[in-house]
Structure formats: structure tokens, C-alpha cells
Design an enzyme around this catalytic site. Sequence first.
Site, short mmCIF file in Angstrom:
data_model
loop_
_atom_site.label_atom_id
_atom_site.label_comp_id
_atom_site.label_asym_id
_atom_site.label_seq_id
_atom_site.Cartn_x
_atom_site.Cartn_y
_atom_site.Cartn_z
CB SER A 131 22.56 -24.73 -7.84
OG SER A 131 21.96 -25.93 -8.26
CE1 TYR A 156 19.78 -25.10 -3.36
CE2 TYR A 156 19.67 -26.28 -5.44
CZ TYR A 156 20.41 -25.73 -4.41
OH TYR A 156 21.78 -25.80 -4.45
N1 LIG Z 1 26.47 -30.64 -3.29
C1 LIG Z 1 25.96 -30.33 -4.48
O1 LIG Z 1 25.79 -31.21 -5.36
C2 LIG Z 1 25.60 -28.91 -4.83
C3 LIG Z 1 25.12 -28.66 -6.14
C4 LIG Z 1 24.78 -27.35 -6.47
C5 LIG Z 1 24.95 -26.32 -5.56
N2 LIG Z 1 25.40 -26.59 -4.30
C6 LIG Z 1 25.55 -25.47 -3.36
O2 LIG Z 1 26.83 -25.55 -2.74
C7 LIG Z 1 26.77 -25.07 -1.42
C8 LIG Z 1 27.32 -26.12 -0.47
O3 LIG Z 1 26.56 -27.31 -0.63
P1 LIG Z 1 26.84 -28.64 0.19
O4 LIG Z 1 26.53 -29.78 -0.70
O5 LIG Z 1 28.14 -28.55 0.86
O6 LIG Z 1 25.64 -28.56 1.24
P2 LIG Z 1 25.63 -28.79 2.81
O7 LIG Z 1 24.19 -28.74 3.22
O8 LIG Z 1 26.42 -29.99 3.17
O9 LIG Z 1 26.39 -27.51 3.35
C9 LIG Z 1 25.76 -26.27 3.60
C10 LIG Z 1 26.13 -25.85 5.02
O10 LIG Z 1 25.53 -24.57 5.24
C11 LIG Z 1 25.02 -24.53 6.54
N3 LIG Z 1 23.93 -23.57 6.58
C12 LIG Z 1 22.73 -23.65 5.95
N4 LIG Z 1 21.99 -22.57 6.25
C13 LIG Z 1 22.75 -21.79 7.06
C14 LIG Z 1 22.54 -20.54 7.69
N5 LIG Z 1 21.38 -19.88 7.57
N6 LIG Z 1 23.53 -20.01 8.45
C15 LIG Z 1 24.72 -20.66 8.58
N7 LIG Z 1 24.97 -21.86 8.02
C16 LIG Z 1 23.99 -22.40 7.26
C17 LIG Z 1 24.54 -25.96 6.82
O11 LIG Z 1 24.49 -26.25 8.22
C18 LIG Z 1 25.57 -26.80 6.07
O12 LIG Z 1 26.59 -27.25 6.94
C19 LIG Z 1 25.33 -24.69 -1.17
O13 LIG Z 1 25.19 -23.30 -1.41
C20 LIG Z 1 24.56 -25.50 -2.21
O14 LIG Z 1 23.34 -24.85 -2.55
C21 LIG Z 1 25.74 -27.86 -3.91
#
Ligand SMILES: NC(=O)c1ccc[n+]([C@@H]2O[C@H](COP(=O)([O-])OP(=O)(O)OC[C@H]3O[C@@H](n4cnc5c(N)ncnc54)[C@H](O)[C@@H]3O)[C@@H](O)[C@H]2O)c1
Length: 326
Positions: A131, A156
Site C-alpha cells: 500500500s 494498517y
Molecule cells: N483499494 C485500495 O485503495 C487499496 C490501496 C492500497 C492497498 N490495498 C490493498 O489491496 C488489497 C485488496 O484491497 P481491496 O480494496 O480489494 O479490499 P477489500 O476489503 O475489498 O478486499 C479484501 C478481501 O480480503 C478478504 N479478507 C480479509 N481478511 C481475510 C482473511 N483473514 N482471510 C481470507 N480473506 C480475507 C475480505 O473479505 C475482502 O473480500 C488489500 O491487501 C489492501 O490492503 C488496497
Amino acid sequence: MKILITGAAGFIGMNLCQKLLHRGDQLVAVDNLNSYYDPSLKQARLGQIEASSKGSWEFHKLDISDPEALLTLVKSHPDIAVIVHLAAQAGVRYALTDPFAYARSNLLGQVAVLELVRHLPRLRRLVYASSSSVYGGNQKLPFAESDPVTHPISLYAATKGAGELLAESYSHLFQTPMVGLRFFTVYGPWGRPDMAPWLFSQAIRTGQPIRLFNHGKQSRDFTYIDDIIQGVVAAIDQPSLPDGLLHRLYNLGNNRPVELMRFIAILENCFGKKAIIDPQPMQPGDVASTWADIGRSQAELGYHPMTSIEDGLRQFTDWFQNHVSA
Ligand SMILES: NC(=O)c1ccc[n+]([C@@H]2O[C@H](COP(=O)([O-])OP(=O)(O)OC[C@H]3O[C@@H](n4cnc5c(N)ncnc54)[C@H](O)[C@@H]3O)[C@@H](O)[C@H]2O)c1
């Protein structure tokens, strides 16, 4: 190619699954469908993937912080060639409410996924989500991968930074190529209800005030989902890492930061309605600005974000209005 995807029911996970299925990959997908935000949105995303799958994917409701469950799953898929690890406890502010959710998913879960490299003889590489928040209080803009990331200002960010260090050690110990992608504020259709595009759109639509932190003096390098997916697919397909490296970090941002007041003006235009602004002080854990230097990902992944904030927010708000009125 057989690919294991964690966090498949998430925002980025769903869009990635659809893209990979469309080009003919076979997917083994996991997600625990937790209730950090409305699980019915996650179920609906799974429905979208299913509709485009033509049978070449399987879904397992599984928690990545359960190493035995993960191991049992991959033992029946020894031909997995790539892991894309997206599952995480996301969001900066929720860490003040449930810090252990971050420890379970982002630390224990990260180790459990990394451990899989010992059991997959045909694994070519592991790609995982990091991130922009790892840059923390970094004053130098734009943020480059070579900048120090030793001052996370949220739990985070600290867990995401720790995830990078854990990947560094595992790539070395087991000689497995790994790529960490630092995503910058991803938005678009099927996005997350805890993020600004959704929260601000909901407020404008219903005539509620927008709580604007740091009195609106913030900017974000908002990156459209299709551009992010192009970068993730490029990281999956990259033949090898440069200079014999086993672990490489890439910023996936837009390289065009947007002031929040301008962001709101574009949303007002999309909805044809004025926003009501409720200025608030800076929130603990928030950073004032993000801005990605994407020189490395352009040169090594061929990553080229194309979507303007105007086009991207139009796509998002069209989807959002349909979604909330469905
Ligand atoms: N969306 C953004 O702007 C953004 C920015 C920086 C980093 N990220 C990273 O990208 C990745 C995806 O983000 P996103 O926006 O799709 O988030 P999101 O919350 O929509 O997706 C994450 C998914 O992981 C699942 N999850 C969480 N903990 C879990 C566990 N212990 N076991 C199994 N499943 C689990 C959740 O149910 C969810 O469906 C994450 O690692 C997030 O930290 C996202």
C-alpha cells in the site's frame, strides 16, 4: 495457467478474477467474506465472477490466518504457478477499533500465505498487495520505491510494511521471486463502501454533509481500477525480475494527485447536485498527500495508467447509482 487468488471477493480481487478468467487462466480463489463491510457486496461480486467463469474457477470460503486450511487447499492443487495475495484487513481508521483484525489477516495471514511457497513445486512467483500508506509521513513527493518507509503513521501501514519485510525474507530463504505492489487509492465500479468515492457519493446523493478531514487540505493519487488491474496482470506475466533480484516493489498509482475539493467538484458534476461540506480536523493515521512516482513500474512492468479522474468518477457514479437503486 493456474493461479491462487486470496481476497477474491474484495474490490480488487473481483476485478482481477474477471480479467484473468476472460483470458483463460484457471483460478483457485479464497476469501473469508468477513463483515468489515457488508458481506452481501462481497457475495454479489462473487456472482459477477461466476457469471464470467465458464467453470474455470473454484471458490473456497477460507480464512488465510488458518495455515492448515490453506495448506490442505493447495495440496490438492500442486500445479499452482502463481499466487496473487490480496486478502487483508484494509482501511486506516478501523485499526483504532480492532487492531487484532490487522494482526490476524496482515501478519499471521501474510506468513501463512508465504509458507505455501514450500509446498508448491511449480510456483513461478508470488505477487502480493502492499500500500501507498507504507510511505507514512514521508515529506518527499512523489513517493518512490527507494524512499525510506520506516515511519508508518497507522497500524494498517505498519502491518503492510511488515508484510513487505516478511516477503523479503521468504523470497531469499526459498529462492522464490516475489513482487509487492503498492496500490494508491484505488476506485471504480464495485469499489469499497469505506472509501471516499463511495462515502462522498452517498452523502451527495442523500443530501447529507461530507465530513472533510484536515479541512479539505488533502490530496490523493486516485487510481482507476482498470489501470490497477493492468499493473497486476503485468506483474503476474513479467518473465523475470531485473538484475537477478528475488523481491521487487512497484508503485501502482496514477501519478496525478487530486485535491479533495476538486474531487468533490467532479462528483457534484456527476450527480448534478451540490455537496454539503462539514470541515473536520486531521484524523489520526491519515496522511495529507499521496503521489506515486511510477517510473519503475513504467520501465519494468510496462504500466501505463490511462484513466482521468473525470472519466473514472463518471464510471464509478454510473455504477453506484444503479447499485444503490437496485
Ligand atoms: N483499494 C485500495 O485503495 C487499496 C490501496 C492500497 C492497498 N490495498 C490493498 O489491496 C488489497 C485488496 O484491497 P481491496 O480494496 O480489494 O479490499 P477489500 O476489503 O475489498 O478486499 C479484501 C478481501 O480480503 C478478504 N479478507 C480479509 N481478511 C481475510 C482473511 N483473514 N482471510 C481470507 N480473506 C480475507 C475480505 O473479505 C475482502 O473480500 C488489500 O491487501 C489492501 O490492503 C488496497
